[in-house]
Design a protein around this motif. Structure first.
Motif, PDB file in Angstrom:
ATOM      1  N   TRP A   1     110.240   9.263 -15.179  1.00 29.66           N
ATOM      2  CA  TRP A   1     110.185   8.991 -15.387  1.00 29.66           C
ATOM      3  C   TRP A   1     110.256   7.656 -16.017  1.00 29.66           C
TER       4      TRP A   1
ATOM      5  N   TRP B   1     103.567  14.312 -24.751  1.00 31.43           N
ATOM      6  CA  TRP B   1     102.867  13.721 -23.882  1.00 31.43           C
ATOM      7  C   TRP B   1     103.199  13.239 -23.450  1.00 31.43           C
TER       8      TRP B   1
ATOM      9  N   HIS C   1     104.882  20.702 -21.474  1.00 27.85           N
ATOM     10  CA  HIS C   1     103.759  19.471 -20.855  1.00 27.85           C
ATOM     11  C   HIS C   1     103.977  19.116 -19.283  1.00 27.85           C
ATOM     12  N   LYS C   2     102.567  18.955 -18.639  1.00 36.07           N
ATOM     13  CA  LYS C   2     102.838  18.489 -17.021  1.00 36.07           C
ATOM     14  C   LYS C   2     102.392  16.551 -17.411  1.00 36.07           C
ATOM     15  N   SER C   3     103.877  16.261 -17.710  1.00 37.21           N
ATOM     16  CA  SER C   3     104.013  14.478 -17.250  1.00 37.21           C
ATOM     17  C   SER C   3     105.128  14.321 -18.174  1.00 37.21           C
TER      18      SER C   3
ATOM     19  N   LYS D   1     108.147  16.996 -16.174  1.00 34.21           N
ATOM     20  CA  LYS D   1     107.243  16.843 -14.992  1.00 34.21           C
ATOM     21  C   LYS D   1     108.119  16.879 -13.201  1.00 34.21           C
TER      22      LYS D   1
ATOM     23  N   VAL E   1     111.462  21.650 -12.642  1.00 37.86           N
ATOM     24  CA  VAL E   1     110.939  21.229 -10.443  1.00 37.86           C
ATOM     25  C   VAL E   1     112.177  22.656  -9.966  1.00 37.86           C
TER      26      VAL E   1
ATOM     27  N   LEU F   1     103.998  24.350 -16.143  1.00 39.51           N
ATOM     28  CA  LEU F   1     103.183  23.551 -16.760  1.00 39.51           C
ATOM     29  C   LEU F   1     101.771  23.477 -17.043  1.00 39.51           C
TER      30      LEU F   1
ATOM     31  N   ASP G   1      98.588  21.075 -19.923  1.00 38.50           N
ATOM     32  CA  ASP G   1      98.668  19.553 -20.519  1.00 38.50           C
ATOM     33  C   ASP G   1      97.093  20.000 -21.192  1.00 38.50           C
TER      34      ASP G   1
END
Length: 474
Positions: free
Chosen positions: A236, A374, A395-397, A401, A406, A416, A418
């Motif tokens: 990210w 987030w 959190h799906k971010s 994520k 994974v 996950l 959100d």
């Protein structure tokens, strides 16, 4: 014409001053190298005694470089006050079980307040960045290294050391100071912890803030692009740094070191205590950690479960974290009030600043490890939960994520979500899993976290910095 001549004269004078400073600093480095007999590497880490994940990166980096390059000396610029270098090193040993193989020199900076957010109630990002340049100048004039490493994300110090100090520069980025996600939040006028309600409700103020962020992002990108080597802590962060700094050939992902061994050494549990199952959250009580979401989602879960067997009385939410200051302590009081308001205060425990052994016990005995931030840049707490054998709901971010929760060899490693409803639904699914299904997820999660160990970090860090270091020691 007189104005033009005056502008040219002032510009020439400024260039001469900068050139003079550069020559002066080069002379200081030559004198120091003649005395020390070798090159020096300096880390800029104003909060090196804080005891967080960023500090673990610092000490593991130093340990790796010291073991690899015995003829190089090392310096840490810190703004910590009221402590000695020996006390800082002892704190690192107690918190992280890290002992450096050789001495390190500490340069204690006097003006750390220049980079603290409390000093800038408005235009905080710009204020802290300009403040970091003055703090960087204080560091550079105190000691001129051969290689400068920014290990806390103060990108605006990089041009100071590169162009005035004639140093090689490297950076380890935990989190971009500004990101495209922040711009999106302001453009869409979404209220968040870093976008006040009065701004999100006002289209004019929102437009001004977008312009401010865009200009700041441009300056941030120019400063960051000065780095000879860029290391980022997650996929990210990599995406945002590549978009802003635009130096893909010099940028690589180096996952931060996590103390997974301390948790992996504890045997995993198959099912856990079905009489009372705990949902544990680990994270400082900062606004971005979004404990509000955790409490509201837990309240919805209790409503779904009711008062029957395996219901309300069998569930407990445990919030574990540290308070940095009075603001964080006030936030805990606010969260306690929310628990009262939602009628869940008897099922929520707050555990502040707990010792590591107690943290480990809570994680090992928990059924669910809860994470709600987030766009968490990485998520060391998520890794620790997985290593402890706790089923993670993150959190799906961000890092959880893209890098952590994974599939591992085709097997699920966690869940996950959100939103309040999706978190409550996911917790209900996890609690309903059979012991064998839980065990399979836990095993896959524990096997997957080896890539975040100290050993993996040190190997990747040395590989990323090898080209720069070889120029110093040749």
């Amino acid at each position: 014409m007189p104005c033009v001549y005056l502008s040219l004269a002032l510009t020439l004078l400024l260039l001469l001053v900068l050139l003079g400073l550069r020559v002066w600093l080069q002379g200081r480095r030559k004198t120091r190298r003649a005395q020390d007999g070798g090159p020096a590497v300096a880390f800029f880490h104003p909060y090196c005694n804080a005891g967080g994940g960023g500090e673990r990166v610092l000490w593991c980096s130093l340990r790796a470089l010291m073991n690899r390059y015995p003829n190089v000396s090392f310096v840490v610029y810190t703004g910590d006050k009221g402590v000695t270098g020996e006390q800082v090193l002892e704190g690192a040993r107690q918190r992280f079980n890290i002992t450096l193989p050789r001495p390190v020199t500490f340069i204690f900076l006097r003006h750390r307040g220049l980079v603290e957010a409390a000093s800038y109630p408005h235009f905080t990002l710009l204020g802290q960045s300009l403040g970091s340049m003055f703090l960087g100048w204080e560091a550079l004039t105190a000691f001129v290294p051969d290689l400068y490493v920014d290990s806390m994300g103060y990108a605006f110090t990089l041009p100071i050391f590169r162009y005035l100090g004639s140093c090689k520069v490297a950076s380890y980025v935990h989190y971009p100071t500004v990101s495209t996600d922040m711009l999106t939040v302001v453009r869409e006028r979404n209220p968040r912890f870093n976008n006040a309600d009065f701004i999100s409700r006002n289209p004019v103020l929102s437009a001004v803030k977008v312009l401010y962020y865009c200009l700041f992002a441009l300056l941030y990108g120019l400063a960051g692009s000065c780095s000879d080597v860029v290391m980022v802590n997650s996929t990210w962060t990599l995406g945002h740094i590549l978009a802003l700094w635009r130096c893909p050939g010099r940028t690589s992902v180096v996952y931060p070191p996590c103390d997974v061994r301390a948790f992996l050494d504890v045997p995993g549990r198959a099912g856990g205590d079905t009489k009372c199952q705990s949902i544990v959250s680990v994270g400082q009580f900062r606004p971005e950690k979004d404990h509000l979401l955790q409490i509201r989602a837990f309240a919805k879960l209790l409503d779904r479960k009711g008062d029957g067997p395996g219901g309300r009385e069998a569930l407990r939410l445990v919030l574990i974290g540290g308070c940095r200051n009075q603001e964080d302590e006030d936030r805990v009081l606010m969260l306690r009030g929310l628990c009262q308001e939602l009628g869940v205060s008897d099922r929520v425990d707050f555990k502040l600043n707990v010792p590591f052994d107690e943290l480990k016990r809570e994680l090992v005995s928990a059924t669910i490890g809860l994470h709600t931030m987030w766009n968490e840049h990485f998520g060391i707490g998520v890794v620790e939960c997985m290593a402890a054998g706790t089923i993670v709901l993150a959190h799906k971010s961000g890092g959880p994520k893209l890098d952590i929760v994974v599939p591992h060899e085709g097997r699920q490693t966690g869940f996950l979500a959100d939103s309040e409803d999706s978190y409550a639904a996911a917790m209900e699914i996890i609690l309903a899993l059979t012991p064998s299904a839980r065990l399979e997820i836990k095993r896959a999660a524990r096997e997957s976290v080896g890539r975040f160990s100290d050993q993996e970090f040190e190997a990747c860090f040395l590989a990323a910095t090898e080209a720069l270091m070889s120029q110093l020691v040749r």
